[in-house]
Design a protein around this motif. Structure first.
Motif, PDB file in Angstrom:
ATOM      1  N   UNK A  55      10.991  -4.529  79.856  1.00 39.58           N
ATOM      2  CA  UNK A  55      11.087  -3.648  78.696  1.00 39.58           C
ATOM      3  C   UNK A  55      12.497  -3.739  78.122  1.00 39.58           C
ATOM      4  N   UNK A  56      12.604  -3.963  76.823  1.00 41.36           N
ATOM      5  CA  UNK A  56      13.906  -4.104  76.180  1.00 41.36           C
ATOM      6  C   UNK A  56      14.013  -3.132  75.012  1.00 41.36           C
ATOM      7  N   UNK A  57      15.239  -2.966  74.520  1.00 44.08           N
ATOM      8  CA  UNK A  57      15.457  -2.266  73.261  1.00 44.08           C
ATOM      9  C   UNK A  57      15.449  -3.314  72.158  1.00 44.08           C
ATOM     10  N   UNK A  58      14.538  -3.176  71.220  1.00 42.82           N
ATOM     11  CA  UNK A  58      14.294  -4.218  70.231  1.00 42.82           C
ATOM     12  C   UNK A  58      12.887  -4.742  70.430  1.00 42.82           C
ATOM     13  N   UNK A  59      12.634  -5.962  69.996  1.00 40.69           N
ATOM     14  CA  UNK A  59      11.297  -6.547  70.123  1.00 40.69           C
ATOM     15  C   UNK A  59      11.376  -7.856  70.893  1.00 40.69           C
ATOM     16  N   UNK A  60      10.567  -7.948  71.957  1.00 37.96           N
ATOM     17  CA  UNK A  60      10.490  -9.153  72.772  1.00 37.96           C
ATOM     18  C   UNK A  60       9.026  -9.558  72.886  1.00 37.96           C
ATOM     19  N   UNK A  61       8.668 -10.674  72.254  1.00 39.51           N
ATOM     20  CA  UNK A  61       7.319 -11.225  72.374  1.00 39.51           C
ATOM     21  C   UNK A  61       7.360 -12.343  73.405  1.00 39.51           C
ATOM     22  N   UNK A  62       6.418 -12.313  74.353  1.00 41.07           N
ATOM     23  CA  UNK A  62       6.422 -13.265  75.459  1.00 41.07           C
ATOM     24  C   UNK A  62       5.072 -13.953  75.568  1.00 41.07           C
ATOM     25  N   UNK A  63       5.095 -15.291  75.631  1.00 40.91           N
ATOM     26  CA  UNK A  63       3.881 -16.081  75.810  1.00 40.91           C
ATOM     27  C   UNK A  63       4.033 -16.907  77.083  1.00 40.91           C
ATOM     28  N   UNK A  64       3.050 -16.789  77.998  1.00 41.58           N
ATOM     29  CA  UNK A  64       3.104 -17.491  79.278  1.00 41.58           C
ATOM     30  C   UNK A  64       1.954 -18.487  79.360  1.00 41.58           C
ATOM     31  N   UNK A  65       2.285 -19.725  79.669  1.00 43.82           N
ATOM     32  CA  UNK A  65       1.278 -20.761  79.891  1.00 43.82           C
ATOM     33  C   UNK A  65       1.448 -21.290  81.307  1.00 43.82           C
ATOM     34  N   UNK A  68      -1.853 -24.994  86.972  1.00 42.78           N
ATOM     35  CA  UNK A  68      -1.557 -25.156  88.390  1.00 42.78           C
ATOM     36  C   UNK A  68      -0.334 -24.342  88.757  1.00 42.78           C
ATOM     37  N   UNK A  69       0.631 -24.974  89.400  1.00 42.13           N
ATOM     38  CA  UNK A  69       1.861 -24.288  89.789  1.00 42.13           C
ATOM     39  C   UNK A  69       2.926 -24.329  88.703  1.00 42.13           C
ATOM     40  N   UNK A  70       2.691 -25.089  87.632  1.00 45.39           N
ATOM     41  CA  UNK A  70       3.681 -25.246  86.571  1.00 45.39           C
ATOM     42  C   UNK A  70       3.514 -24.154  85.514  1.00 45.39           C
ATOM     43  N   UNK A  71       4.640 -23.711  84.949  1.00 47.64           N
ATOM     44  CA  UNK A  71       4.574 -22.655  83.942  1.00 47.64           C
ATOM     45  C   UNK A  71       5.544 -22.938  82.800  1.00 47.64           C
ATOM     46  N   UNK A  72       5.234 -22.320  81.664  1.00 44.28           N
ATOM     47  CA  UNK A  72       6.120 -22.309  80.498  1.00 44.28           C
ATOM     48  C   UNK A  72       6.118 -20.888  79.944  1.00 44.28           C
ATOM     49  N   UNK A  73       7.313 -20.343  79.741  1.00 42.94           N
ATOM     50  CA  UNK A  73       7.448 -19.007  79.166  1.00 42.94           C
ATOM     51  C   UNK A  73       8.211 -19.136  77.852  1.00 42.94           C
ATOM     52  N   UNK A  74       7.601 -18.656  76.778  1.00 46.83           N
ATOM     53  CA  UNK A  74       8.242 -18.654  75.457  1.00 46.83           C
ATOM     54  C   UNK A  74       8.583 -17.218  75.078  1.00 46.83           C
ATOM     55  N   UNK A  75       9.867 -16.971  74.858  1.00 46.35           N
ATOM     56  CA  UNK A  75      10.336 -15.656  74.421  1.00 46.35           C
ATOM     57  C   UNK A  75      10.721 -15.727  72.944  1.00 46.35           C
ATOM     58  N   UNK A  76      10.295 -14.731  72.188  1.00 43.65           N
ATOM     59  CA  UNK A  76      10.774 -14.559  70.818  1.00 43.65           C
ATOM     60  C   UNK A  76      11.484 -13.213  70.744  1.00 43.65           C
ATOM     61  N   UNK A  77      12.788 -13.256  70.485  1.00 42.33           N
ATOM     62  CA  UNK A  77      13.608 -12.052  70.445  1.00 42.33           C
ATOM     63  C   UNK A  77      13.868 -11.661  68.996  1.00 42.33           C
ATOM     64  N   UNK A 218      11.471 -21.338  78.779  1.00 44.06           N
ATOM     65  CA  UNK A 218      11.801 -21.661  80.166  1.00 44.06           C
ATOM     66  C   UNK A 218      10.595 -22.345  80.799  1.00 44.06           C
ATOM     67  N   UNK A 219      10.833 -23.488  81.442  1.00 45.10           N
ATOM     68  CA  UNK A 219       9.766 -24.246  82.100  1.00 45.10           C
ATOM     69  C   UNK A 219      10.119 -24.408  83.574  1.00 45.10           C
ATOM     70  N   UNK A 220       9.121 -24.278  84.450  1.00 44.43           N
ATOM     71  CA  UNK A 220       9.401 -24.420  85.870  1.00 44.43           C
ATOM     72  C   UNK A 220       8.136 -24.563  86.689  1.00 44.43           C
ATOM     73  N   UNK A 221       8.306 -24.451  87.996  1.00 46.52           N
ATOM     74  CA  UNK A 221       7.174 -24.572  88.912  1.00 46.52           C
ATOM     75  C   UNK A 221       7.310 -23.514  90.002  1.00 46.52           C
ATOM     76  N   UNK A 222       6.204 -22.829  90.291  1.00 48.30           N
ATOM     77  CA  UNK A 222       6.161 -21.854  91.374  1.00 48.30           C
ATOM     78  C   UNK A 222       5.901 -22.594  92.684  1.00 48.30           C
ATOM     79  N   UNK A 223       6.735 -22.325  93.689  1.00 50.04           N
ATOM     80  CA  UNK A 223       6.649 -23.046  94.958  1.00 50.04           C
ATOM     81  C   UNK A 223       5.984 -22.236  96.061  1.00 50.04           C
ATOM     82  N   UNK A 224       5.508 -21.030  95.730  1.00 49.20           N
ATOM     83  CA  UNK A 224       4.766 -20.243  96.707  1.00 49.20           C
ATOM     84  C   UNK A 224       5.596 -19.166  97.378  1.00 49.20           C
ATOM     85  N   UNK A 225       4.891 -18.270  98.059  1.00 50.54           N
ATOM     86  CA  UNK A 225       5.506 -17.140  98.748  1.00 50.54           C
ATOM     87  C   UNK A 225       5.238 -17.279 100.241  1.00 50.54           C
ATOM     88  N   UNK A 226       6.004 -16.537 101.056  1.00 49.97           N
ATOM     89  CA  UNK A 226       5.810 -16.568 102.509  1.00 49.97           C
ATOM     90  C   UNK A 226       4.504 -15.877 102.895  1.00 49.97           C
TER      91      UNK A 226
END
Length: 226
Positions: A55-65, A68-77, A218-226
């Motif tokens: 949660x921010x002050x202002x407007x933050x639109x977030x799109x998550x793709x 598999x384990x790979x992700x892309x997050x697009x933020x529009x501030x 931001x682009x990355x890969x999730x490597x799992x949890x314990x």
């Protein structure tokens, strides 16, 4: 879905055309979903496993793709506000959280920052409109002034520092990062993404705010949890 299949038995034979029907839909209750809609639902479900926008002050639109384990997050501030603390001769600093990752290790593969507008709070530079600062994306919120630098560490370990000097209150800045060499262990404490800001002692006059408009990917890969 109906497909027509041509079956040619030999060079002198007349071709025969058979029609077959293939069911590529899924029925849930009384609703029928197409294959594309099923894929969209699957992707949306996967995206929620990445984490959630803060949660921010202002407007933050977030799109998550996620695939598999790979992700892309697009933020529009749009005018996302950062509270700035003036530390006198040491400079000034501020941070706002953009995203909370789900627990797990994360390897960041790239980041693009494109800042198109800033707006100073009334007291920031005494209406001079000449704030000089660095802004970047890190997994730790900046907690001390460093005279206009983010320090090349955890304050900017996802998206490198972008140096900006406003003129008449306006300015822009961009940066592109490649893959990071060290994955981050968020299995015990989940990883955050923070938009960090560090202003110079020479241009910042008082505690105030600065708002940020632009986009971050931001682009990355999730490597799992314990």
């Amino acid at each position: 879905m109906t497909r027509r299949i041509r079956d040619v038995n030999g060079p002198n034979d007349n071709p025969t055309v058979d029609t077959i029907t293939v069911n590529t839909s899924m029925v849930i209750g009384s609703s029928t979903l197409t294959e594309a809609e099923v894929n969209q639902l699957d992707q949306a479900n996967n995206a929620t496993n990445i984490g959630a926008a803060a949660t921010v002050t202002g407007t933050l639109a977030t799109s998550i793709t996620r695939i598999g384990s790979y992700f892309r997050i697009d933020f529009t501030l749009t005018a996302v506000s950062i509270s700035v603390t003036d530390a006198g001769v040491s400079g000034s600093y501020g941070s706002t959280k953009l995203f909370d990752f789900a627990a797990g290790a994360v390897s960041f593969l790239g980041c693009r920052q494109d800042y198109t507008a800033f707006a100073e709070g009334a007291a920031l530079t005494g209406a001079a409109g000449d704030a000089s600062f660095e802004i970047g994306l890190g997994t730790t919120a900046i907690s001390a002034a460093a005279d206009g630098t983010l320090g090349n560490g955890v304050n900017e370990n996802v998206g490198q520092a972008v140096a900006v000097t406003l003129s008449g209150g306006t300015g822009t800045g961009t940066a592109v990062d490649g893959a990071k060499t060290t994955a981050l262990d968020g299995t015990a404490t989940a990883i955050d993404l923070n938009l960090n800001w560090s202003g110079t002692a020479a241009t910042i006059d008082a505690n105030s705010t600065i708002t940020v408009t632009g986009t971050i990917t931001v682009v990355g890969v999730m490597l799992g949890d314990d």
